[in-house]
Write a protein that holds these residues in place. Structure first.
Motif, PDB file in Angstrom:
ATOM      1  N   VAL A  51       1.740  -0.295  -1.509  1.00 40.73           N
ATOM      2  CA  VAL A  51       2.779  -0.995  -0.750  1.00 40.73           C
ATOM      3  C   VAL A  51       3.331  -2.165  -1.566  1.00 40.73           C
ATOM      4  O   VAL A  51       4.551  -2.375  -1.623  1.00 40.73           O
ATOM      5  N   GLU A  52       2.446  -2.921  -2.212  1.00 37.42           N
ATOM      6  CA  GLU A  52       2.894  -4.053  -3.035  1.00 37.42           C
ATOM      7  C   GLU A  52       3.767  -3.577  -4.196  1.00 37.42           C
ATOM      8  O   GLU A  52       4.797  -4.181  -4.499  1.00 37.42           O
ATOM      9  N   GLU A  53       3.355  -2.490  -4.838  1.00 34.93           N
ATOM     10  CA  GLU A  53       4.148  -1.938  -5.936  1.00 34.93           C
ATOM     11  C   GLU A  53       5.516  -1.492  -5.440  1.00 34.93           C
ATOM     12  O   GLU A  53       6.541  -1.730  -6.096  1.00 34.93           O
ATOM     13  N   LEU A  54       5.539  -0.854  -4.283  1.00 31.48           N
ATOM     14  CA  LEU A  54       6.809  -0.392  -3.723  1.00 31.48           C
ATOM     15  C   LEU A  54       7.703  -1.559  -3.318  1.00 31.48           C
ATOM     16  O   LEU A  54       8.925  -1.491  -3.474  1.00 31.48           O
ATOM     17  N   LYS A  55       7.108  -2.639  -2.828  1.00 31.37           N
ATOM     18  CA  LYS A  55       7.899  -3.828  -2.497  1.00 31.37           C
ATOM     19  C   LYS A  55       8.543  -4.404  -3.750  1.00 31.37           C
ATOM     20  O   LYS A  55       9.715  -4.800  -3.732  1.00 31.37           O
ATOM     21  N   GLU A  56       7.770  -4.463  -4.837  1.00 34.96           N
ATOM     22  CA  GLU A  56       8.312  -4.970  -6.096  1.00 34.96           C
ATOM     23  C   GLU A  56       9.431  -4.060  -6.600  1.00 34.96           C
ATOM     24  O   GLU A  56      10.487  -4.538  -7.032  1.00 34.96           O
TER      25      GLU A  56
END
Length: 69
Positions: A27-32
Motif C-alpha cells: 500500500v505504501e509503495e502504491l501511494k508513492e
C-alpha cells in the motif's frame, strides 16, 4: 491435542500478520507511485493546455490570413 490446536492457531495468526505486513508495504509503495503519477499527470495536463493555446493562436492566424485574402 489442544496444544496442536494452539500451534496451528499460532501459525495461522503469524501467517496473517505476515500477510498484513506485506500488504501494508505494498500500500505504501502504491501511494508513492500514485503520487509520482499524479505529478506526471499534472505536468502532462499543463503541456496539453500549452499545446491547445498554441493551436488556438495558430488557427487565429490562419483565420486572419483567410479574411485578408
Amino acid at each position: 491435542m489442544s496444544f496442536d490446536v494452539l500451534e496451528k492457531l499460532e501459525a495461522k495468526i503469524q501467517a496473517a500478520v505476515d500477510t498484513i505486513s506485506l500488504l501494508q508495504m505494498e500500500v505504501e509503495e502504491l501511494k508513492e507511485q500514485n503520487g509520482r503519477l499524479g505529478d506526471e499527470n499534472q505536468q502532462l495536463k499543463q503541456q496539453h493546455d500549452a499545446w491547445q493555446e498554441r493551436l488556438k493562436v495558430l488557427l487565429g492566424k490562419i483565420d486572419q490570413v483567410e479574411e485578408n485574402v
